[in-house]
Design a protein around this motif. Structure first.
Motif, PDB file in Angstrom:
ATOM      1  N   SER B 120     -10.562 -33.243  47.638  1.00 54.00           N
ATOM      2  CA  SER B 120      -9.951 -32.334  48.592  1.00 54.00           C
ATOM      3  C   SER B 120      -9.490 -31.122  47.791  1.00 54.00           C
ATOM      4  N   TYR B 121      -9.194 -30.036  48.488  1.00 53.21           N
ATOM      5  CA  TYR B 121      -8.695 -28.823  47.823  1.00 53.21           C
ATOM      6  C   TYR B 121      -7.384 -28.413  48.488  1.00 53.21           C
ATOM      7  N   TYR B 122      -6.356 -28.193  47.659  1.00 58.20           N
ATOM      8  CA  TYR B 122      -5.043 -27.815  48.197  1.00 58.20           C
ATOM      9  C   TYR B 122      -4.690 -26.375  47.823  1.00 58.20           C
ATOM     10  N   ILE B 123      -4.223 -25.635  48.812  1.00 62.25           N
ATOM     11  CA  ILE B 123      -3.745 -24.274  48.535  1.00 62.25           C
ATOM     12  C   ILE B 123      -2.683 -23.882  49.556  1.00 62.25           C
ATOM     13  N   GLU B 124      -1.502 -23.578  49.096  1.00 62.56           N
ATOM     14  CA  GLU B 124      -0.439 -22.967  49.907  1.00 62.56           C
ATOM     15  C   GLU B 124      -0.319 -23.523  51.326  1.00 62.56           C
ATOM     16  N   GLY B 125      -0.001 -24.793  51.444  1.00 58.55           N
ATOM     17  CA  GLY B 125       0.258 -25.372  52.770  1.00 58.55           C
ATOM     18  C   GLY B 125      -0.972 -25.769  53.549  1.00 58.55           C
ATOM     19  N   MET B 126      -2.152 -25.670  52.921  1.00 59.24           N
ATOM     20  CA  MET B 126      -3.381 -26.078  53.597  1.00 59.24           C
ATOM     21  C   MET B 126      -4.125 -27.034  52.670  1.00 59.24           C
ATOM     22  N   VAL B 127      -4.772 -28.041  53.259  1.00 53.37           N
ATOM     23  CA  VAL B 127      -5.609 -28.908  52.437  1.00 53.37           C
ATOM     24  C   VAL B 127      -6.962 -29.094  53.130  1.00 53.37           C
ATOM     25  N   PHE B 128      -8.012 -28.891  52.351  1.00 50.01           N
ATOM     26  CA  PHE B 128      -9.388 -29.018  52.833  1.00 50.01           C
ATOM     27  C   PHE B 128      -9.855 -30.400  52.400  1.00 50.01           C
ATOM     28  N   THR B 129     -10.016 -31.278  53.377  1.00 50.45           N
ATOM     29  CA  THR B 129     -10.131 -32.697  53.059  1.00 50.45           C
ATOM     30  C   THR B 129     -11.556 -33.217  53.050  1.00 50.45           C
ATOM     31  N   GLY B 130     -12.539 -32.348  53.279  1.00 44.96           N
ATOM     32  CA  GLY B 130     -13.919 -32.828  53.277  1.00 44.96           C
ATOM     33  C   GLY B 130     -14.087 -33.939  54.292  1.00 44.96           C
ATOM     34  N   ASP B 131     -14.789 -35.027  53.866  1.00 43.65           N
ATOM     35  CA  ASP B 131     -14.944 -36.178  54.765  1.00 43.65           C
ATOM     36  C   ASP B 131     -13.926 -37.269  54.459  1.00 43.65           C
ATOM     37  N   THR B 132     -13.004 -37.009  53.525  1.00 43.84           N
ATOM     38  CA  THR B 132     -12.014 -38.037  53.182  1.00 43.84           C
ATOM     39  C   THR B 132     -11.104 -38.309  54.370  1.00 43.84           C
ATOM     40  N   LEU B 133     -10.574 -37.248  54.940  1.00 42.21           N
ATOM     41  CA  LEU B 133      -9.673 -37.390  56.084  1.00 42.21           C
ATOM     42  C   LEU B 133     -10.144 -36.443  57.173  1.00 42.21           C
ATOM     43  N   LEU B 134     -10.518 -37.013  58.322  1.00 41.44           N
ATOM     44  CA  LEU B 134     -10.907 -36.211  59.473  1.00 41.44           C
ATOM     45  C   LEU B 134      -9.754 -36.242  60.489  1.00 41.44           C
ATOM     46  N   ILE B 135      -9.870 -35.464  61.541  1.00 38.19           N
ATOM     47  CA  ILE B 135      -8.804 -35.428  62.550  1.00 38.19           C
ATOM     48  C   ILE B 135      -8.882 -36.711  63.371  1.00 38.19           C
ATOM     49  N   ARG B 136      -7.862 -37.540  63.221  1.00 38.10           N
ATOM     50  CA  ARG B 136      -7.798 -38.868  63.882  1.00 38.10           C
ATOM     51  C   ARG B 136      -8.954 -39.772  63.442  1.00 38.10           C
ATOM     52  N   GLY B 137      -9.478 -39.530  62.265  1.00 38.87           N
ATOM     53  CA  GLY B 137     -10.552 -40.364  61.761  1.00 38.87           C
ATOM     54  C   GLY B 137     -10.688 -40.211  60.263  1.00 38.87           C
ATOM     55  N   CYS B 138     -11.818 -40.665  59.720  1.00 37.43           N
ATOM     56  CA  CYS B 138     -12.101 -40.486  58.290  1.00 37.43           C
ATOM     57  C   CYS B 138     -13.591 -40.683  58.083  1.00 37.43           C
ATOM     58  N   GLY B 139     -14.072 -40.284  56.933  1.00 33.48           N
ATOM     59  CA  GLY B 139     -15.477 -40.493  56.613  1.00 33.48           C
ATOM     60  C   GLY B 139     -15.787 -41.974  56.478  1.00 33.48           C
ATOM     61  N   ARG B 140     -17.044 -42.332  56.740  1.00 31.83           N
ATOM     62  CA  ARG B 140     -17.464 -43.721  56.572  1.00 31.83           C
ATOM     63  C   ARG B 140     -17.497 -44.076  55.085  1.00 31.83           C
ATOM     64  N   THR B 141     -17.566 -45.358  54.787  1.00 32.02           N
ATOM     65  CA  THR B 141     -17.446 -45.778  53.377  1.00 32.02           C
ATOM     66  C   THR B 141     -18.545 -46.770  52.997  1.00 32.02           C
ATOM     67  N   ASP B 142     -19.668 -46.710  53.742  1.00 28.36           N
ATOM     68  CA  ASP B 142     -20.689 -47.745  53.556  1.00 28.36           C
ATOM     69  C   ASP B 142     -21.942 -47.273  52.814  1.00 28.36           C
ATOM     70  N   PHE B 143     -21.872 -46.096  52.164  1.00 25.39           N
ATOM     71  CA  PHE B 143     -22.992 -45.715  51.295  1.00 25.39           C
ATOM     72  C   PHE B 143     -22.471 -44.741  50.237  1.00 25.39           C
ATOM     73  N   GLN B 144     -23.338 -44.293  49.330  1.00 23.44           N
ATOM     74  CA  GLN B 144     -22.967 -43.360  48.249  1.00 23.44           C
ATOM     75  C   GLN B 144     -21.733 -43.863  47.478  1.00 23.44           C
ATOM     76  N   SER B 145     -21.744 -45.127  47.104  1.00 29.83           N
ATOM     77  CA  SER B 145     -20.625 -45.739  46.371  1.00 29.83           C
ATOM     78  C   SER B 145     -19.307 -45.603  47.122  1.00 29.83           C
ATOM     79  N   GLY B 146     -19.385 -45.607  48.441  1.00 35.60           N
ATOM     80  CA  GLY B 146     -18.160 -45.550  49.241  1.00 35.60           C
ATOM     81  C   GLY B 146     -17.321 -46.804  49.085  1.00 35.60           C
ATOM     82  N   SER B 147     -16.018 -46.660  49.327  1.00 39.40           N
ATOM     83  CA  SER B 147     -15.114 -47.809  49.211  1.00 39.40           C
ATOM     84  C   SER B 147     -13.933 -47.580  50.139  1.00 39.40           C
TER      85      SER B 147
END
Lengths: 235, 235
Positions: B120-147
């Motif tokens: 993720s990237y953090y800057i001045e009160g904002m965080v860009f979370t990629g697929d780690t944390l979605l709005i009311r959800g999160c990225g799946r963890t079942d491929f690409q060495s997900g855990s």
């Protein structure tokens, strides 16, 4: 101030939720019928007290969520501009009228042209322009008493006179853009960075197909999106 | 600071352009191949000097615009996390590394789980979370060495420890939401507002179909979206 931009994918429409985080009073601009349950859920989660449903105009491409939203929030007041032909709003607004929520106030700017009753809303460095001014574009002016000359005058006299840094939040975007600025649209809007005569010529030659949903949307929106009442009237 | 959220409708992907309005130095997070010309046009119009292309991870659902963007902006540096398997980035970042543009700096937060190299990237009160944390959800963890366990630890130790008011900007949303906050996701994220064991159970039972574009996206993204080079390698 809490600020949320929300998108309806089918009609490429943006709705905007603004709230005073201290008092929890909130307003919602241009809610979409199909998204009312999504929006209600967020409003409930955030513990907001929804005070006004503000419309920028009588939409021709989607049905407003006003009536359905009022079922969930009976105390909320719907706000439509006074000459819109709307038959059921709680408040018929006038130019320069302020609507307060908590410590904030948002101002009505009459910006006719896309329709004769279009407004924009200005608050603290942001302007919600409805279909009057889009990102690198503008609303069409060939129905609902539209007028290219009026739209040009509205944009140049009411929107382009705001500070250059003012952020523009439109009612639609079809290219994945979410905001712009007064500075950018003055310089780069390919329709509006020219003179009035040329703008009128551009708008007269768009040859756009009629909006798919206009026949259902406009009559429904005059009744605040109350489809049940509309169907009842038909019988 | 200039801030623009941009959307790719086909893959529901958000890209983010940030710039120092004084010095014009800019960064672009998670650019999408099909949107490079749109993004380039905006960067040119705003007179920005694009300094970094930051990736949150090796995407499985779309091809990054890095290679095409570098054709337009030869001096821009692409940034991918060091253990991603990427073979061509200019900079392989490490946890807590800062990247400066003008007066601003944005920080890398290692947040593995969706993939083993997600940041993720953090800057001045904002965080860009990629697929780690979605709005009311999160990225799946079942491929690409997900855990699932790693994702839970990343979110709770690196993201939920940020101030409650921090605005969350994800890499995707499928319901028309554009942002959230740490406060909201702590309380209302239906996967992550529970304990670790329950989260792992939820993630193990998602039974999602394989992403449509994974077979072309991952190999292409390891090569920074350089499709020509990928095809050449095949021959």
């Amino acid at each position: 101030m809490l600020f949320r931009q929300m998108y309806d994918n089918e009609t490429s429409t943006y709705s905007y939720l603004l709230a005073d985080e201290k008092t929890k009073e909130a307003i919602l601009i241009d809610c979409v019928l199909e998204q009312v349950e999504r929006d209600k859920k967020l409003i409930d989660e955030l513990g907001l007290n929804l005070k006004y449903l503000l419309e920028t105009h009588i939409h021709a491409d989607h049905i407003t969520g006003i009536s359905k939203m009022k079922e969930f929030f009976p105390l909320v007041k719907s706000v439509v501009f006074n000459n819109s032909g709307n038959m059921c709003a709680d408040i018929f607004s006038i130019d320069n009228q302020d609507f307060c929520f908590g410590e904030y106030k948002i101002k009505v700017l009459s910006t006719p042209g896309h329709t004769n009753s279009c407004v924009s809303y200005y608050i603290e460095g942001m302007v919600f322009t409805g279909d009057t001014l889009l990102i690198r574009g503008c609303g069409r002016t060939d129905f609902q008493s539209g007028s290219a000359e009026k739209l040009y005058n509205s944009v140049t006299s009411r929107l382009f006179t705001l500070p250059d840094s003012t952020i523009i939040y439109p009612a639609h975007d079809y290219h994945g853009m979410t905001s712009s600025s007064v500075y950018e649209e003055k310089i780069f809007n390919p329709r509006l960075n020219k003179g009035k005569e040329e703008f009128i010529k551009i708008m007269a030659n768009l040859n756009l197909p009629y909006p798919k949903k206009i026949k259902e949307s406009v009559p429904a929106n005059i009744l605040c999106g109350n489809i049940a009442s509309k169907n009842k009237n038909k019988v």
